[in-house]
Design a protein around this motif. Structure first.
Motif, short mmCIF file in Angstrom:
data_model
loop_
_atom_site.label_atom_id
_atom_site.label_comp_id
_atom_site.label_asym_id
_atom_site.label_seq_id
_atom_site.Cartn_x
_atom_site.Cartn_y
_atom_site.Cartn_z
N LYS A 194 2.03 -49.43 -76.57
CA LYS A 194 2.72 -50.40 -76.75
C LYS A 194 1.96 -51.82 -76.61
N TYR A 195 1.07 -51.73 -75.39
CA TYR A 195 0.59 -52.91 -74.95
C TYR A 195 -0.61 -52.84 -75.57
N MET A 249 4.81 -45.97 -64.16
CA MET A 249 5.28 -47.30 -65.18
C MET A 249 5.21 -48.54 -64.66
N ARG A 268 2.88 -43.71 -73.57
CA ARG A 268 3.50 -44.69 -74.71
C ARG A 268 3.34 -46.27 -74.22
N LEU A 269 3.17 -46.36 -73.04
CA LEU A 269 3.15 -47.99 -72.57
C LEU A 269 1.63 -48.25 -73.11
N GLU A 288 2.85 -51.38 -66.29
CA GLU A 288 3.20 -52.61 -66.95
C GLU A 288 2.65 -53.62 -66.13
N THR A 312 0.12 -56.21 -68.37
CA THR A 312 0.66 -57.63 -68.89
C THR A 312 0.23 -58.72 -67.87
#
Lengths: 358, 388, 288
Positions: free
Chosen positions: B113-114, B80, B109-110, B84, B88
């Motif tokens: 999301k992103y 994760m 799911r990340l 991230e 990002t």
């Protein structure tokens, strides 16, 4: 004379309090100004490590029972919360209480077995019990889905009355939960240290036989220490499980995790309120920097090493592989040269500077 | 710096040579999450080798990819962190990886999301593509497929009545064993033994003796290479003699296993890729892989190679625009060393490549593709000959 | 009956190798009171050494013990002098973390040097076996069992009959008293750690032909060694030998009569029972 020292004491206490409040206030304000999810994620991991380190500290640091099996409590907390959420649709803020209840039962059983033992025997028994938990979670696959682990698909929206508190879609709610739990564990540690309980704990740590002859009920206080420690560790486990959304025996019940928990506390400073905080602040960013090869990147950016040169390629290829090695070397160095942890080292350094100035 | 300039010149040269084919050679950033340290590292390394070859080939096509490698050490929460960071801080156009199913599940799911296109090369657990996620794509076949193809073959070439299942109690092992059990039962095979063992035990003789007592017609195994060798060595010692030994991918498809000819000959294994298959570029890939790494190519590397090729080409064509890449992955079709790749929605899956599985059999220390008949002329050798 | 005999025999043979690992740890623990979390990693280094000797020079793994043991002894003495010695009087948790860090360093150094690929050492006899009354007996494991028995015997003789051996035992029984008696405790610690490392390395060499090698292989054996050491009584060589065989047999019986997945639980339960009801171990003297 006496009045001078009291006033100085209270003044320094006031300063400490003010600094603490500003820090906490600042931490609560962070998500307003920091929008990078990556930065928030690292902060959340730091909170998580702090919670784990502080929890262990109460049993290991204050009571002197060096458990290397705290993954058992972490894992049971994590599993209970996720299983209730995934299989029974129980929202995590209710499931976490079930997790704590389950952990307390486990802690009572473990305590009744392990607290009869001392020193290295206790350490080994705590490992054995945690391993039994891990193997059980792996083998009871009808119940826990075994080694496949459980994937939490969706966290229900948190609603009080009509008001939607949070839908858990961004990092921000996790940031605040993590921060609050970390502050809670620090507060609990502070309360323990400044109470009779802490005094009994430390008496047991310093000399069990002497504590016994003073009339301290040793099994009782060891179990109280374990109960507090296990409860807080279960909170960490539940928080982790909801945040990551996936649990399996090899991550939440492993010996590696138990060791990691001990490491945060000892590297930071065992038996002190802020030691685990320092440990988490040092270890989480360090391992992230090592893992993501930030050192090599920094060298390239600052122009010390040309990334295209032979050294550059070597660094790029190998530093990423070597991160655990570097981590291991640092652990050994801290143990050898800062036996009281980073906090102890910083304090000594501070004292020496003050002496130098005087 | 120098690399960039050379890459730029190279790309410029190519774009001049082939008018209109390549666009401005601005490097496109792609993230690769992989497990290169910790217990998963042996296969992580193979996957990385696949990426290295893909980078070379992308460059040849005038596509300049800046690959940002992230090691997740096989742990979901670190995976994760990596995701991230890539999504990002590094602002990558897309991500390939991670290796393990646990990590893939944790970051799935990340990606959503992103809104970062995530292409999973080898993680095979079913539920990864069963969450209805639109930014996640999987090239790899699923765990069910590993078991189904083998048992299906055995049922078609022989007349087995019973099966024993031995698996390591890891994520892949448990789910493959489950698939095997379900498939066997629905096809009239009796499951006479199920043994899930802890990886890394030096002695399986007693378990195997117990299984021998059940006299199964098929022995289905899920193990990594080292345990696979031990299991087969000790199966020979205790005289376990089924009609066929079936190995679900992983260790049994590993060249190190094949080299142990005393015990590996005639063992079947299911795999996603072999070099003998008629898929374009498979043979060249195998040859280059051997030359460059001095190792035998395996499907993990091929899956990784194909994934990065697809991601690289798509990302370059879309100019690094994530939304466009997602749309292109969703609607595109590729034909390369993994055969035809297409991300489809079927049987509850979303964006899942319906990858055809293959069965190999070891003969004289070499893998030969023997099943299904659409991909090979070789015939499976069945039943397993008597132990000497 | 065949199944019972088979699991008994293979349990005993594997237990022999476990015993060797346990004996190494029990010596270290007995003399220094340090729980060595790097013990399995030391064994792993021994396995790589054996692998190199075999694949580069062609020395048979069983013969290579003659080279592995002294080299690993030296490594042990070195580690003891440079690292362990500094924490002998430190807090126990610091000792534990030091050995954990040491283990990380060893396994990751090996990973950089050899990559994390599994290495398989295939000798001509790796999978050969002979059959006795319907049970199959692995030939290499039988040889390693015999070597283990010889080493255990030799070590026992060394500890009981020689002056150095007696000094080591005295240190193990009571460190302060030994010091007062004029025993060079520091030196004994060095020898004990050296012997511990040598024995772990030897165990690695003996298991190499029938097992496999990778950088993280150590942790499995570290935990086994802990169990064995406690079962036999910390510091007791004969106890560790018996403990090793108990662990080997309970594993293989557990795998057959319960299930492969639960066999390690069987071992840990026995371990806890011994801790609770005979904390000094089967052959140890109580030091609680």
């Amino acid at each position: 004379m006496a009045s001078a020292t009291t006033s100085r004491f209270s003044r320094s206490a006031l300063i400490k309090l003010a600094v603490g409040l500003v820090l906490v206030g600042g931490l609560f304000a962070v998500p307003r100004y920091v929008s990078s999810p990556y930065a928030l994620h690292i902060m959340i991991l730091i909170f998580l490590s702090t919670i784990m380190g502080e929890s262990w500290n109460i049993l290991g640091g204050y009571t002197g029972q060096y458990s290397v099996g705290h993954a058992a409590y972490f894992g049971v907390g994590a599993y209970t919360t996720v299983m209730l959420m995934q299989f029974r649709q129980v929202p995590p803020w209710i499931g976490v209480w079930a997790g704590i209840a389950a952990v307390l039962v486990v802690a009572l059983i473990i305590g009744s077995i392990c607290f009869r033992l001392r020193g290295p025997y206790f350490v080994l028994a705590s490992i054995a019990v945690a391993e039994i938990m891990r193997l059980s979670a792996t083998n009871l696959d009808k119940f826990t889905k075994g080694a496949e682990g459980i994937l939490a698909t969706e966290i229900p929206v948190f609603i009080i009355g009509e008001h939607v508190v949070t839908d858990f879609l961004t990092k921000v709610p996790f940031y605040y939960i993590g921060l609050s739990l970390a502050l809670l564990t620090i507060a609990v540690t502070w309360a323990v240290q400044h109470s009779k309980l802490g005094y009994y704990f430390q008496a047991i740590r310093e000399d069990q036989d002497a504590a016994h002859s003073l009339g301290i009920n040793i099994p009782l206080y060891k179990n109280i220490g374990l109960a507090i420690s296990a409860t807080l560790t279960a909170l960490a486990g539940s928080f982790y499980a909801i945040y990551v959304g996936f649990v399996d025996p090899s991550t939440v019940l492993s010996l590696d995790l138990s060791v990691q928990i001990v490491l945060v506390c000892i590297i930071g400073g065992i038996g002190t309120i802020y030691g685990p905080v320092v440990g988490a602040l040092a270890l989480v960013p360090l391992s992230e920097a090592l893992r993501s090869n930030a050192i090599a990147e920094g060298l390239f950016k600052s122009g010390i090493v040309d990334p295209a040169s032979a050294t550059g390629t070597f660094l790029k290829e190998n530093l990423a592989h070597a991160h655990v090695l570097i981590y291991g070397i640092l652990v050994v160095l801290v143990i050898l040269f800062m036996p009281e942890g980073l906090l102890g080292f910083l304090r000594k350094l501070g004292a020496r500077l003050k002496q130098g100035r005087a | 710096m120098r690399v960039n300039r050379i890459g730029w010149l190279l790309a410029l040269g190519l774009s001049l040579a082939v008018p209109g084919s390549a666009q401005a050679p601005k490097p496109v950033k792609i993230g690769a999450i992989n497990s290169t340290s910790g217990a998963e590292a042996p296969i992580g390394e193979t996957i990385n080798n696949g990426y290295i070859l893909a980078l070379e080939d992308l460059k040849k096509k005038g596509i300049n990819v800046e690959l940002i490698r992230e090691d997740d050490t096989g742990k979901p929460q670190i995976s994760m962190s990596a995701m991230e960071k890539l999504a990002t801080r590094d602002s990558v156009a897309g991500v390939v990886g991670p290796y393990t199913s646990a990590c893939a599940n944790a970051i799935s799911r990340l990606a959503e999301k992103y809104r970062v296109p995530l292409l999973v090369p080898v993680a095979s657990k079913e539920d990864i593509t069963r969450q209805g996620l639109t930014w996640l794509f999987r090239l790899s076949a699923t765990t069910d497929d590993y078991a189904a193809i083998l048992i299906d073959m055995a049922l078609k070439v022989g007349k087995p009545k019973s099966i024993a299942i031995i698996n390591e109690n890891t994520d892949f092992g448990t789910s493959a064993a489950k698939s095997a059990k379900a498939f066997s039962e629905s096809h009239g095979l009796k499951v006479v033994a199920e043994e899930a063992y802890a990886k890394g035990s030096p002695d399986y003789r007693s378990t195997l003796t117990k299984i021998k007592g059940q006299n199964p017609d098929l022995v289905f195994m899920v193990s990594y290479v080292a345990d696979g060798i031990l299991l087969m060595r000790q199966a020979r010692e205790v005289g376990l003699q089924p009609q066929a030994f079936l190995g679900a991918g992983a260790g049994f498809g590993n060249p190190a296993f094949a080299k142990e000819t005393d015990i590996s000959n005639n063992v079947f294994s299911s795999t996603q890729w072999t070099e003998e298959v008629t898929w374009p570029g498979a043979k060249e890939f195998a040859k280059r892989y051997r030359e460059k790494f001095n190792k035998e190519p395996v499907y993990h590397a091929a899956n990784a190679y194909a994934s990065l090729m697809i991601m690289g080409e798509t990302a370059a064509k879309a100019g690094g625009d994530r939304e466009k890449i997602r749309a292109a992955l969703d609607s595109g079709k590729w034909n390369g060393i993994m055969g035809e790749v297409k991300f489809q929605d079927y049987d509850g899956y979303t964006n899942q490549n319906k990858h055809p599985m293959l069965v190999e059999q070891i003969r004289n220390g070499k893998f030969e593709t023997v099943w299904p008949a659409t991909f090979t002329k070789n015939k499976p050798f069945y039943p397993f000959p008597k132990w000497k | 009956m065949t199944i019972f005999l088979q699991s008994l025999i293979s349990g005993i043979l594997v237990g022999g190798v476990y015993a060797l690992i346990g004996i190494g740890l029990t010596l270290v623990f007995g003399v220094m009171r340090i729980i060595n979390f790097a013990h399995g990693d030391i064994m792993m280094v021994g396995m790589y050494l054996t692998y190199m000797l075999f694949s580069m020079v062609g020395i048979d793994p069983f013969l290579s013990v003659l080279i592995t043991f002294p080299l690993m002894y030296l490594l042990g003495v070195f580690l003891q002098k440079v690292l362990i010695n500094r924490v002998l009087d430190a807090l126990p948790q610091n000792q534990i973390l030091l050995t954990i860090g040491l283990g990380l360093i060893m396994s990751n150094t090996m990973m950089l040097a050899f990559t994390s690929d599994y290495k398989i050492l295939s000798t001509t006899y790796s999978s050969s076996s002979f059959s006795v009354g319907g049970s199959s007996i692995s030939q290499p494991l039988t040889i390693s069992f015999l070597i283990t028995a010889a080493i255990t015997g030799g070590l026992y003789w060394f500890l009981v009959k020689t002056n150095t051996g007696q000094a080591i035992r005295a240190t193990a029984q009571d460190r302060e008293a030994a010091q007062l008696m004029g025993i060079n405790v520091k030196r004994m610690s060095g020898i004990a750690f050296g012997l511990g490392a040598g024995l772990a390395g030897t165990a690695g060499a003996l298991i190499a032909p029938t097992y496999y090698i990778f950088p993280q292989v150590g942790s499995v054996f570290t935990l086994k060694a802990f169990v064995i050491t406690v079962l036999g009584g910390m510091g007791s060589v004969v106890g560790a030998a018996i403990g090793g065989i108990i662990v080997g047999v309970s594993e293989s019986m557990g795998a057959v009569y319960i299930s492969s997945g639960w066999k390690d639980v069987v071992v840990y339960v026995i371990f806890l029972l011994v801790l609770l009801f005979k904390p000094a171990g089967l052959l140890g003297k109580s030091r609680m």
